[in-house]
Design a protein around this motif. Structure first.
Motif, PDB file in Angstrom:
ATOM      1  N   THR A  58      74.957 -30.690 176.896  1.00  0.00           N
ATOM      2  CA  THR A  58      74.724 -29.316 177.318  1.00  0.00           C
ATOM      3  C   THR A  58      74.888 -29.236 178.832  1.00  0.00           C
ATOM      4  O   THR A  58      74.787 -30.249 179.532  1.00  0.00           O
ATOM      5  CB  THR A  58      73.320 -28.834 176.924  1.00  0.00           C
ATOM      6  OG1 THR A  58      72.338 -29.735 177.447  1.00  0.00           O
ATOM      7  CG2 THR A  58      73.169 -28.764 175.412  1.00  0.00           C
ATOM      8  N   ALA A  59      75.097 -28.021 179.323  1.00  0.00           N
ATOM      9  CA  ALA A  59      75.326 -27.848 180.755  1.00  0.00           C
ATOM     10  C   ALA A  59      74.039 -27.928 181.562  1.00  0.00           C
ATOM     11  O   ALA A  59      74.084 -28.104 182.781  1.00  0.00           O
ATOM     12  CB  ALA A  59      76.017 -26.509 181.011  1.00  0.00           C
ATOM     13  N   SER A  60      72.886 -27.796 180.892  1.00  0.00           N
ATOM     14  CA  SER A  60      71.600 -27.863 181.584  1.00  0.00           C
ATOM     15  C   SER A  60      70.556 -28.453 180.651  1.00  0.00           C
ATOM     16  O   SER A  60      70.821 -28.745 179.481  1.00  0.00           O
ATOM     17  CB  SER A  60      71.174 -26.477 182.078  1.00  0.00           C
ATOM     18  OG  SER A  60      70.933 -25.610 180.994  1.00  0.00           O
ATOM     19  N   ARG A  61      69.353 -28.615 181.176  1.00  0.00           N
ATOM     20  CA  ARG A  61      68.267 -29.288 180.444  1.00  0.00           C
ATOM     21  C   ARG A  61      67.883 -28.540 179.174  1.00  0.00           C
ATOM     22  O   ARG A  61      67.838 -27.312 179.148  1.00  0.00           O
ATOM     23  CB  ARG A  61      67.045 -29.411 181.364  1.00  0.00           C
ATOM     24  CG  ARG A  61      65.792 -29.952 180.688  1.00  0.00           C
ATOM     25  CD  ARG A  61      64.698 -30.257 181.698  1.00  0.00           C
ATOM     26  NE  ARG A  61      64.271 -29.096 182.451  1.00  0.00           N
ATOM     27  CZ  ARG A  61      63.346 -28.226 182.041  1.00  0.00           C
ATOM     28  NH1 ARG A  61      62.802 -28.356 180.843  1.00  0.00           N
ATOM     29  NH2 ARG A  61      62.998 -27.216 182.819  1.00  0.00           N
ATOM     30  N   VAL A  62      67.586 -29.290 178.112  1.00  0.00           N
ATOM     31  CA  VAL A  62      67.011 -28.709 176.905  1.00  0.00           C
ATOM     32  C   VAL A  62      65.575 -28.310 177.248  1.00  0.00           C
ATOM     33  O   VAL A  62      64.742 -29.165 177.574  1.00  0.00           O
ATOM     34  CB  VAL A  62      67.053 -29.695 175.726  1.00  0.00           C
ATOM     35  CG1 VAL A  62      66.292 -29.135 174.531  1.00  0.00           C
ATOM     36  CG2 VAL A  62      68.497 -29.995 175.343  1.00  0.00           C
ATOM     37  N   SER A  63      65.277 -27.025 177.195  1.00  0.00           N
ATOM     38  CA  SER A  63      64.016 -26.500 177.716  1.00  0.00           C
ATOM     39  C   SER A  63      63.061 -26.012 176.645  1.00  0.00           C
ATOM     40  O   SER A  63      61.946 -25.575 176.960  1.00  0.00           O
ATOM     41  CB  SER A  63      64.306 -25.354 178.696  1.00  0.00           C
ATOM     42  OG  SER A  63      65.150 -24.384 178.096  1.00  0.00           O
ATOM     43  N   ALA A  64      63.450 -26.059 175.377  1.00  0.00           N
ATOM     44  CA  ALA A  64      62.584 -25.657 174.270  1.00  0.00           C
ATOM     45  C   ALA A  64      62.557 -26.755 173.225  1.00  0.00           C
ATOM     46  O   ALA A  64      63.588 -27.408 172.981  1.00  0.00           O
ATOM     47  CB  ALA A  64      63.100 -24.364 173.635  1.00  0.00           C
ATOM     48  N   PRO A  65      61.418 -27.007 172.588  1.00  0.00           N
ATOM     49  CA  PRO A  65      61.411 -27.978 171.492  1.00  0.00           C
ATOM     50  C   PRO A  65      62.392 -27.562 170.402  1.00  0.00           C
ATOM     51  O   PRO A  65      62.401 -26.391 169.994  1.00  0.00           O
ATOM     52  CB  PRO A  65      59.962 -27.917 170.978  1.00  0.00           C
ATOM     53  CG  PRO A  65      59.166 -27.395 172.134  1.00  0.00           C
ATOM     54  CD  PRO A  65      60.079 -26.444 172.838  1.00  0.00           C
ATOM     55  N   PRO A  66      63.253 -28.461 169.931  1.00  0.00           N
ATOM     56  CA  PRO A  66      64.223 -28.092 168.890  1.00  0.00           C
ATOM     57  C   PRO A  66      63.528 -27.619 167.627  1.00  0.00           C
ATOM     58  O   PRO A  66      62.423 -28.066 167.298  1.00  0.00           O
ATOM     59  CB  PRO A  66      64.987 -29.401 168.643  1.00  0.00           C
ATOM     60  CG  PRO A  66      64.732 -30.245 169.848  1.00  0.00           C
ATOM     61  CD  PRO A  66      63.378 -29.875 170.339  1.00  0.00           C
ATOM     62  N   VAL A  67      64.181 -26.705 166.906  1.00  0.00           N
ATOM     63  CA  VAL A  67      63.651 -26.236 165.626  1.00  0.00           C
ATOM     64  C   VAL A  67      64.729 -26.387 164.567  1.00  0.00           C
ATOM     65  O   VAL A  67      65.910 -26.138 164.826  1.00  0.00           O
ATOM     66  CB  VAL A  67      63.164 -24.774 165.712  1.00  0.00           C
ATOM     67  CG1 VAL A  67      64.315 -23.809 165.938  1.00  0.00           C
ATOM     68  CG2 VAL A  67      62.370 -24.388 164.473  1.00  0.00           C
ATOM     69  N   ALA A  68      64.322 -26.824 163.377  1.00  0.00           N
ATOM     70  CA  ALA A  68      65.264 -26.990 162.273  1.00  0.00           C
ATOM     71  C   ALA A  68      65.463 -25.670 161.557  1.00  0.00           C
ATOM     72  O   ALA A  68      64.538 -24.865 161.418  1.00  0.00           O
ATOM     73  CB  ALA A  68      64.740 -28.033 161.295  1.00  0.00           C
ATOM     74  N   GLY A  69      66.679 -25.447 161.086  1.00  0.00           N
ATOM     75  CA  GLY A  69      66.954 -24.297 160.251  1.00  0.00           C
ATOM     76  C   GLY A  69      66.578 -24.579 158.804  1.00  0.00           C
ATOM     77  O   GLY A  69      66.014 -25.630 158.461  1.00  0.00           O
ATOM     78  N   TYR A  70      66.886 -23.647 157.941  1.00  0.00           N
ATOM     79  CA  TYR A  70      66.553 -23.745 156.521  1.00  0.00           C
ATOM     80  C   TYR A  70      67.091 -25.038 155.920  1.00  0.00           C
ATOM     81  O   TYR A  70      68.253 -25.384 156.094  1.00  0.00           O
ATOM     82  CB  TYR A  70      67.125 -22.535 155.780  1.00  0.00           C
ATOM     83  CG  TYR A  70      66.900 -22.564 154.297  1.00  0.00           C
ATOM     84  CD1 TYR A  70      65.660 -22.267 153.761  1.00  0.00           C
ATOM     85  CD2 TYR A  70      67.937 -22.904 153.438  1.00  0.00           C
ATOM     86  CE1 TYR A  70      65.447 -22.294 152.391  1.00  0.00           C
ATOM     87  CE2 TYR A  70      67.752 -22.927 152.064  1.00  0.00           C
ATOM     88  CZ  TYR A  70      66.499 -22.620 151.544  1.00  0.00           C
ATOM     89  OH  TYR A  70      66.299 -22.664 150.192  1.00  0.00           O
ATOM     90  N   ASP A  71      66.212 -25.771 155.213  1.00  0.00           N
ATOM     91  CA  ASP A  71      66.578 -26.998 154.501  1.00  0.00           C
ATOM     92  C   ASP A  71      67.169 -28.057 155.430  1.00  0.00           C
ATOM     93  O   ASP A  71      67.921 -28.927 154.981  1.00  0.00           O
ATOM     94  CB  ASP A  71      67.554 -26.683 153.364  1.00  0.00           C
ATOM     95  CG  ASP A  71      67.588 -27.775 152.302  1.00  0.00           C
ATOM     96  OD1 ASP A  71      66.549 -28.452 152.125  1.00  0.00           O
ATOM     97  OD2 ASP A  71      68.629 -27.952 151.658  1.00  0.00           O
ATOM     98  N   TRP A  72      66.866 -27.983 156.725  1.00  0.00           N
ATOM     99  CA  TRP A  72      67.354 -28.954 157.702  1.00  0.00           C
ATOM    100  C   TRP A  72      68.871 -29.039 157.714  1.00  0.00           C
ATOM    101  O   TRP A  72      69.455 -30.082 157.987  1.00  0.00           O
ATOM    102  CB  TRP A  72      66.741 -30.334 157.473  1.00  0.00           C
ATOM    103  CG  TRP A  72      65.282 -30.415 157.843  1.00  0.00           C
ATOM    104  CD1 TRP A  72      64.223 -30.103 157.054  1.00  0.00           C
ATOM    105  CD2 TRP A  72      64.732 -30.832 159.110  1.00  0.00           C
ATOM    106  NE1 TRP A  72      63.035 -30.291 157.747  1.00  0.00           N
ATOM    107  CE2 TRP A  72      63.323 -30.742 159.009  1.00  0.00           C
ATOM    108  CE3 TRP A  72      65.293 -31.281 160.303  1.00  0.00           C
ATOM    109  CZ2 TRP A  72      62.473 -31.074 160.059  1.00  0.00           C
ATOM    110  CZ3 TRP A  72      64.442 -31.619 161.348  1.00  0.00           C
ATOM    111  CH2 TRP A  72      63.048 -31.511 161.211  1.00  0.00           C
ATOM    112  N   ASN A  73      69.529 -27.924 157.450  1.00  0.00           N
ATOM    113  CA  ASN A  73      70.990 -27.904 157.554  1.00  0.00           C
ATOM    114  C   ASN A  73      71.454 -27.853 159.004  1.00  0.00           C
ATOM    115  O   ASN A  73      72.517 -28.360 159.343  1.00  0.00           O
ATOM    116  CB  ASN A  73      71.562 -26.694 156.807  1.00  0.00           C
ATOM    117  CG  ASN A  73      71.481 -26.847 155.305  1.00  0.00           C
ATOM    118  OD1 ASN A  73      71.805 -27.895 154.771  1.00  0.00           O
ATOM    119  ND2 ASN A  73      71.040 -25.804 154.632  1.00  0.00           N
TER     120      ASN A  73
END
Length: 374
Positions: free
Chosen positions: A132-147
Motif C-alpha cells: 500500500t502507499a501508506s500505513r495500514v491504519s485500521a484493524p483488517p476486517v473479513a468479509g462474508y465467509d472469509w472470502n
C-alpha cells in the motif's frame, strides 16, 4: 435464565475463538455462547512482550497474537510459550504501529507500515503480501465467509483483497481499491458484500465493489463502530457522542444521537439489547433502541472491552474487571452488586481484553505482558 435482570445467560462453549478485533465482522465484541470465568479466576499464564501492546489480543488456531509497538508476537494460547515474533520494518529502533491482525484457516493477516502481509500462524513465515502507499491504519476486517479481507490506510484508501482461490484470482489479489477523504481507522463488514469505513475526520462511508454507495458526516472523529445484520450501524465519535445510522436504502441517515455517549476507544460492544463503551469517564451502557444512558461505572479504564455469555470484561487502572451485562440490580444509574470479580494484576492498564478457549486474555502495558485468566 439469568437472575440479574438480563436476558443473557452464561456461556458453555470452551472452544471459541476471537479471530479479529470485535470477534466478528460486525465488530459486536460479544460471544453469547462462549464460556469465560464468572467467579474469581486463576492465572493460566503470563507471557512477556517485546513491545508495548496495542488493542485486543487475537486468539485463533490455538495461537494468541498480540500487536505491539515492536511488531506482532505469537504465543501458544494454552501454555503462553513464545512461538514467533514478526517485524517487517527496519531499523529495529524505529517505532511502528501494527494493528491487531485477523486470523483464519492457518493465516494471520497483519497490517504494517507498507501493506498487509499473510503469515503462517504456526511459524510466522510470510505467505504473500499486498503493498500500500501508506500505513495500514485500521484493524483488517473479513468479509462474508472469509472470502475477502478489507484494509484501510492512512491516506484514505480502502482495499478488498481476495482470501480464497477463484477462477480469476488467487489469494492476495487486490479485487478493488477505493479512495475516500481522510485516514481510515475503523472498518465493519455487515453485508454479504461491501464494507463500511469510519475516518478520523468524522465521516462514514459505505463502499460496495469499489463504488461509494453513501457517505455521512458525524460530529467527531470515529472511534468505534459496530453493526447489526440488516441496516443498523452504531458509531462512537470523539467528543460527538454515539449515533445510530440507518444503512442500506436509508443511506446513512441518523436514527438517534446520544450526544453524551462514550468515546468508546476501539470498540462498542453490542450485547443484551445494549451498547457498552469505555472512555476516561468509565464504562457506560446505552439502550440500543433509543441511545439512552442506563448506567456508568467509573472504575473501568478506557481499554478495549469484550463480552461473553452474561458478562463484560474490561481493564481497570491495575486490574481486570468482570461486570454483569445488566450492571446488577437497581433503577436507572443506581446499581447494586454490578461486579462478578476483580483481578489485580500488579499495576498498569490493559490495552484490551478478549475471550477465547474458556479464558480472558488481556494485554497489559506496564511490564509489557500478555495475561490469560481462567
Amino acid at each position: 435464565m439469568s437472575t440479574d435482570g438480563t436476558a443473557a445467560t452464561p456461556g458453555t462453549e470452551t472452544d471459541t475463538t476471537w479471530p479479529m478485533v470485535g470477534a466478528d465482522r460486525m465488530r459486536s465484541g460479544y460471544l453469547p455462547l462462549a464460556a469465560a470465568p464468572r467467579s474469581s479466576p486463576s492465572e493460566r499464564f503470563t507471557a512477556p512482550l517485546e513491545g508495548t501492546p496495542i488493542g485486543q489480543p487475537i486468539i485463533a488456531d490455538g495461537v494468541a497474537l498480540q500487536s505491539t509497538w515492536y511488531g506482532v508476537e505469537a504465543f501458544d494460547a494454552v501454555t503462553g510459550e513464545s512461538m514467533w515474533r514478526f517485524r517487517d520494518e527496519e531499523p529495529d529502533e524505529t517505532a511502528v504501529q501494527y494493528q491487531p491482525p485477523a486470523v483464519h484457516n492457518g493465516r494471520a493477516y497483519v497490517g504494517t507500515e507498507s501493506g498487509v502481509i499473510a503469515l503462517n500462524v504456526e511459524s510466522g513465515e510470510e505467505q504473500w503480501r499486498v503493498d500500500t502507499a501508506s500505513r495500514v491504519s485500521a484493524p483488517p476486517v473479513a468479509g462474508y465467509d472469509w472470502n475477502t479481507l478489507y484494509i484501510g490506510t492512512l491516506d484514505g484508501t480502502i482495499l478488498a483483497v481476495s482470501l480464497k482461490e477463484r477462477s480469476s484470482s488467487s489469494p492476495g489479489t487486490v479485487q478493488w481499491r477505493k479512495t475516500v477523504y481522510g485516514e481510515i481507522n475503523r472498518l465493519v463488514s455487515q453485508h454479504v458484500a461491501g464494507v463500511t469505513a469510519g475516518t478520523t475526520g468524522g465521516e462514514v462511508y459505505m463502499v460496495y465493489d469499489g463504488r461509494g454507495l453513501w457517505r455521512t458526516k458525524v460530529p467527531g472523529g470515529v472511534t468505534a463502530m459496530t453493526a447489526e445484520q440488516g441496516n443498523s450501524l452504531y458509531v462512537a465519535t470523539f467528543g460527538g457522542g454515539v449515533l445510530k445510522l440507518r444503512t442500506a436504502a436509508h443511506a446513512g441517515r441518523v436514527s438517534w444521537h446520544a450526544e453524551d455517549g462514550p468515546v468508546a476507544q476501539g470498540l462498542l460492544v453490542r450485547a443484551d439489547g445494549a451498547l457498552y463503551g469505555a472512555d476516561g469517564g468509565g464504562l457506560t451502557r446505552l439502550d440500543i433502541d433509543h441511545g439512552r444512558e442506563q448506567w456508568t461505572f467509573d472504575d473501568a479504564a478506557s481499554s478495549v472491552p469484550a463480552a461473553a455469555g452474561d458478562t463484560l470484561y474490561i481493564g481497570g487502572s491495575d486490574s481486570i474487571l468482570a461486570y454483569k451485562l445488566s450492571g446488577g440490580t437497581g433503577v436507572a444509574g443506581a446499581r447494586i452488586d454490578p461486579l462478578r470479580w476483580q483481578y489485580s494484576h500488579g499495576g498498569g492498564s490493559a490495552s484490551g481484553v478478549s475471550i477465547a478457549d474458556g479464558a480472558v486474555f488481556a494485554a497489559i502495558g506496564d511490564g509489557q505482558r500478555l495475561l490469560a485468566l481462567e
